[in-house]
Design an enzyme around this catalytic site. Structure first.
Site, PDB file in Angstrom:
ATOM      1  N   ARG A 188      50.799  52.130  64.760  1.00 42.87           N
ATOM      2  CA  ARG A 188      51.734  52.197  63.595  1.00 42.87           C
ATOM      3  C   ARG A 188      52.178  53.275  63.440  1.00 42.87           C
ATOM      4  NH1 ARG A 188      51.582  47.232  61.649  1.00 42.87           N
ATOM      5  NH2 ARG A 188      49.596  45.584  62.131  1.00 42.87           N
ATOM      6  N   LEU A 189      52.408  54.186  64.290  1.00 44.62           N
ATOM      7  CA  LEU A 189      53.243  55.413  64.150  1.00 44.62           C
ATOM      8  C   LEU A 189      54.378  55.212  64.652  1.00 44.62           C
ATOM      9  CD1 LEU A 189      50.486  57.955  65.203  1.00 44.62           C
ATOM     10  CD2 LEU A 189      51.045  57.524  63.139  1.00 44.62           C
TER      11      LEU A 189
END
Length: 211
Positions: A188-189
Site C-alpha cells: 500500500r505504498l
C-alpha cells in the site's frame, strides 16, 4: 500490477496531465476487456447530498481547444443532468483494475455545443437513439411495458429515416482544475501525483502525495 516498494514509476516525471491521461487511456484500452472508458461521475443535489453513478467518457478535447475538457452525454433532464446544471461542478473517477491505476478529475461543468452533441448522437446505435427519445430518465416508470410501448411509438415515428437528437439530450464538458494519477504499490505504498491550477487558462502545478 504493482510497483516494487521504493521504485519510481515513470509517470511521476510527467509535466502534462492531458498527455499522461492519453497514455494511460491507451494502455487501458488494451488491458480492460469491458468499457475502459467507464468512469464514476459525482455530483451534489440541492440539499448538498452527494450522488454518484457510472457514465462513459466519450471524448477529450484536442490541445488547441481553449478550455480543454472531458465529455460525456446524457438526458439533461435526468437527476445528474439537473444537478450538473445547478452546481456547474463535478468529479470524475476512472479506475482500471487490470492496471491497478486510477485517475481522479475535478472541475467546472458546461454543456457542449449543439453541433458537438449532434455529431456524437449520429454515431450512436439506431436503437440507442430511439431509446433517448423513449426514456424519461430518472423519473418514475409504472412498468416495463410502458417503456417498451414508448420505444415502439418512436420506432414507428422515425421509421427507417434518421432519428434526430432530442432537445433534452446533450453532452457535458468537465474542464479540470485538478487531475490526480494513482498507481498501486506494494504494501500500500502507492504512487500519487496531482496536477492543480486555479483556473482553466492557468499553468499546472504538480505535487507528489503521500499514499
Amino acid at each position: 500490477m504493482t510497483e516494487a516498494s521504493g521504485q519510481e514509476p515513470d509517470f511521476t516525471a510527467a509535466d502534462d496531465p492531458f498527455a499522461l491521461f492519453d497514455v494511460w487511456m491507451a494502455e487501458a484500452e488494451k488491458s480492460e476487456s469491458v468499457d475502459p472508458n467507464a468512469m464514476s461521475l459525482a455530483t451534489v443535489d440541492g440539499d448538498g447530498l452527494p450522488n454518484v453513478r457510472t457514465v462513459l467518457l466519450k471524448g477529450v478535447d484536442e490541445p488547441d481547444v481553449a478550455e480543454r475538457g472531458f465529455h460525456f452525454y446524457t438526458n439533461i433532464e435526468s437527476a445528474k443532468g439537473r444537478e450538473l446544471l445547478a452546481s456547474q461542478k463535478a468529479a470524475l473517477l476512472l479506475y482500471w483494475k487490470s492496471l491497478s491505476r486510477q485517475i481522479r478529475i475535478r472541475g467546472a461543468v458546461s454543456l457542449v455545443s449543439h453541433e458537438e452533441a449532434d455529431r456524437y448522437f449520429a454515431t450512436r446505435h439506431p436503437q440507442s437513439r430511439i431509446g433517448a427519445w423513449a426514456s424519461q430518465q430518472s423519473r418514475p416508470l409504472s412498468s416495463r411495458e410502458v417503456l417498451e410501448a414508448k420505444v415502439k411509438h418512436y420506432e414507428a415515428k422515425f421509421g427507417e429515416g434518421e432519428t434526430p437528437r432530442p432537445p433534452y439530450w446533450c453532452g457535458f464538458r468537465v474542464v479540470p482544475v485538478e487531475i490526480e494519477f494513482w498507481m498501486a504499490g506494494d504494501y500500500r505504498l502507492h504512487n500519487r501525483i496531482v496536477f492543480r491550477r486555479d483556473a482553466p487558462h492557468d499553468s499546472w502545478h504538480k505535487t507528489r502525495l503521500y499514499p
